[in-house]
Design an enzyme around this catalytic site. Structure first.
Site, PDB file in Angstrom:
ATOM      1  N   GLU A  18     -90.272 -26.940 -44.574  1.00 23.63           N
ATOM      2  CA  GLU A  18     -91.419 -26.692 -44.940  1.00 23.63           C
ATOM      3  C   GLU A  18     -92.299 -26.035 -43.779  1.00 23.63           C
ATOM      4  O   GLU A  18     -93.552 -26.534 -43.376  1.00 23.63           O
ATOM      5  CB  GLU A  18     -92.290 -27.959 -45.327  1.00 23.63           C
ATOM      6  CG  GLU A  18     -91.876 -28.705 -46.531  1.00 23.63           C
ATOM      7  CD  GLU A  18     -92.401 -30.031 -47.040  1.00 23.63           C
ATOM      8  OE1 GLU A  18     -93.251 -30.439 -46.296  1.00 23.63           O
ATOM      9  OE2 GLU A  18     -91.995 -30.431 -48.105  1.00 23.63           O
TER      10      GLU A  18
ATOM     11  N   GLU B 297     -86.169 -30.857 -52.334  1.00 23.09           N
ATOM     12  CA  GLU B 297     -86.834 -32.067 -52.317  1.00 23.09           C
ATOM     13  C   GLU B 297     -87.713 -32.144 -53.392  1.00 23.09           C
ATOM     14  O   GLU B 297     -88.547 -31.036 -54.087  1.00 23.09           O
ATOM     15  CB  GLU B 297     -88.118 -32.283 -51.071  1.00 23.09           C
ATOM     16  CG  GLU B 297     -87.411 -32.619 -49.990  1.00 23.09           C
ATOM     17  CD  GLU B 297     -88.259 -32.446 -48.772  1.00 23.09           C
ATOM     18  OE1 GLU B 297     -89.454 -33.237 -48.997  1.00 23.09           O
ATOM     19  OE2 GLU B 297     -87.913 -32.332 -47.711  1.00 23.09           O
TER      20      GLU B 297
HETATM   21  O1  AHR Z   1     -89.660 -36.368 -48.329  1.00 18.93           O
HETATM   22  C1  AHR Z   1     -90.758 -36.923 -47.495  1.00 18.93           C
HETATM   23  C2  AHR Z   1     -91.336 -35.717 -46.997  1.00 18.93           C
HETATM   24  O2  AHR Z   1     -91.976 -34.906 -47.740  1.00 18.93           O
HETATM   25  C3  AHR Z   1     -90.405 -34.883 -45.932  1.00 18.93           C
HETATM   26  O3  AHR Z   1     -90.299 -35.100 -44.639  1.00 18.93           O
HETATM   27  C4  AHR Z   1     -91.076 -33.466 -46.073  1.00 18.93           C
HETATM   28  O4  AHR Z   1     -90.367 -32.385 -46.159  1.00 18.93           O
HETATM   29  C5  AHR Z   1     -91.909 -33.430 -47.457  1.00 18.93           C
HETATM   30  O5  AHR Z   1     -93.380 -33.048 -47.121  1.00 18.93           O
END
Ligand code: AHR
Length: 515
Positions: free
Chosen positions: A199, A317
């Protein structure tokens, strides 16, 4: 930490797969046509990946609990290991997430008692480093899952990323491989999947950069990592900050990294903040829309650079996450989201979407595996399986092979964010004659009868039925309480016709043959 906003409404007619036939019926009856020769693409088993971050109780108190009577002699919780194995996790991402952007892998190798405790800035704790590269990669081996390491391209350096590849994958003869051997691992592990940061478009990220700065910096890291091991696959940090110019970020980053990156990473978390069941249940339309947009960017980049190898999408994610979040979420016991039935249905629609875009989505990692926004929840004496565990388990153990293109005629409803939404959300997987149909009935109150019609082929007479459901859309599980679970039964098909009535607010998997 993106929360997917409603940027614009998405019409189902825009979606690539499945096709909705014209002339929607007003009654709760539906028709689905399928043909084994009408294919979307091969389903990559890596869409059943997961994610373990040094965050809250995911690692410590989750998969790793030294001194617990539930753990083995290496500190791994046996009950958690079994629950993960039953999920058939195909790819496990580690160590973050936001954590990875200030993680220095050398802190986590060597004798455990001599490793440095560090202040951890992503989530506001002290990181003991007792769980490091060896503990993670040995765990992945025990699980039989592919490891996926996310390199620190926030505060980390090119050397550090390159040397992590060397430490894990290079066979022998260097100072680092000797160090690995001294630390108990003579043979390399072979880590094929490497994230190029996490990110990096988010201001919350340590080492946050502009797209140009990230692209230039990461290109050098990528070159050195692939020169160390040409077999590795690299996952570029696409945008996850949907408030910003996410399309522009992805385009710029891919212009730098085409020819080096194999995947574009994207993240999506959704939630039901307004307590609008029907709107929330349509969240996967946003996932489909973002997938199509990202595919377009990839295609246009590769058109400009025709010699560059293919780039696929890694939704590395994804999950429902909206209750346990906010600026105050720091410290030890955080992001412990409790899931209900409607969340489980959204999870099933996300998995359907990965299958329905199987030609371009080749990796997906639910975030995360234990305790932190997770399907498995522990305490000191045991664990329970959250509602979202069950759809993931059914998909990951059954839906493989070719994703079939479906023609679906479904009744629809009006959603505030998405316009017309079909009550039915369906995917089909076909492997060696075995057919798996995944059907979510979004209708909260009524069953929907579906007539499946096989073209140029026939169904087996018997179909196994596995239904994820519970007494109410808000039903949750807990320690010793399983309100939402899988119920098994069977149904009969006849020739090329299979008719089944799907219960209100349910996800159902039908499994038989189609040949
Ligand atoms: O999954 C929780 C968080 O969400 C992770 O660390 C990050 O990559 C995202 O913003």
């Amino acid at each position: 930490m993106p929360f997917q906003p409603s940027r614009r409404s998405v019409s189902t007619a825009l979606l690539g797969a499945p096709f909705l036939l014209k002339g929607q019926p007003s009654s709760n009856r539906s028709r689905v046509k399928l043909d084994p020769e009408r294919k979307i693409g091969e389903i990559d088993p890596k869409i059943y990946g997961n994610f373990a971050e040094h965050l809250g109780r995911c690692i410590y108190g989750g998969i790793f609990d030294e001194g617990s009577s539930l753990s083995d002699s290496n500190g791994y919780r046996r009950d958690v290991e079994k629950a993960i194995k039953d999920l058939n996790v195909t790819l496990l991402r580690w160590p973050g997430g936001n954590f990875s952007s200030n993680y220095h892998w050398r802190d986590g190798i060597g004798p455990r008692d001599q490793r440095p405790a560090r202040l951890e800035l992503a989530w506001g704790t002290i990181e003991s480093n007792r769980f490091g590269t060896h503990e993670f990669l040995n765990y992945a081996e025990m699980l039989g899952t592919e490891p996926y390491l996310c390199a620190n391209l926030g505060t980390g350096t090119w050397d550090e990323a390159q040397q992590w590849v060397e430490y894990c994958n290079y066979p022998e003869g260097t100072a680092l491989t000797k160090q690995r051997e001294k630390n108990g691992r003579p043979k390399p592990w072979r880590v094929d999947y490497w994230g190029l940061g996490n990110e990096m478009d988010g201001p919350w990220q340590m080492g946050h950069r502009t797209a140009d700065d990230y692209g230039k910096f990461t290109l050098e890291a990528a070159k050195m990592m692939k020169w160390t091991d040409p077999k590795i696959k690299l996952i570029a940090a696409g945008s996850s900050n949907y408030n910003a110019d996410w399309v522009g970020w992805n385009r710029t980053v891919l212009q730098y990294l085409a020819g080096h990156a194999d995947y574009l990473s994207m993240h999506l978390y959704v939630g039901n903040r307004k307590n609008d069941y029907y709107d929330f249940l349509a969240s996967s339309l946003d996932l489909a829309d973002k997938t199509k947009t990202a595919e377009g960017i990839i295609r246009s980049t590769l058109t400009e650079d025709p010699k560059a190898p293919a780039i696929h999408i890694a939704w590395d994610e994804w999950n429902v996450w909206y209750r346990a979040r906010g600026d105050k979420q720091r410290g030890r016991r955080i992001l412990e989201e409790k899931y209900n039935l409607e969340d489980a249905l959204v999870i099933a629609t996300f998995l359907n979407t990965f299958i329905n875009y199987a030609h371009i989505v080749k990796i997906a990692n639910m975030a995360q595996i234990v305790n932190v926004i997770a399907p498995i929840f522990t305490n000191e004496t045991g664990l329970y399986l959250q509602t979202i565990y069950y759809p993931l388990q059914l998909f990951a153990n059954n839906s493989f092979g070719t994703a079939l293109q479906l023609e679906i005629e479904s009744p629809t409803y009006e959603s505030q964010r998405f316009g017309k939404v079909p009550y039915l959300d369906i995917s089909a997987a076909h492997k060696d004659g075995t057919l798996v149909l995944n059907v979510v009935n979004r209708h909260r109150d009524q069953g929907v009868e579906v007539a499946f019609e096989a073209q140029e082929s026939k169904f087996s007479s018997n179909f196994e039925v596995s239904e994820v459901n519970g007494p109410d859309i808000k039903s949750e599980n807990d320690f010793g309480v399983t309100n939402v679970k899988v119920t098994k039964k069977s149904t009969q098909a006849s020739g090329n016709r299979l008719t089944y009535r799907f219960a209100p607010h349910s996800y159902t998997m039908l499994k038989g043959t189609l040949s």
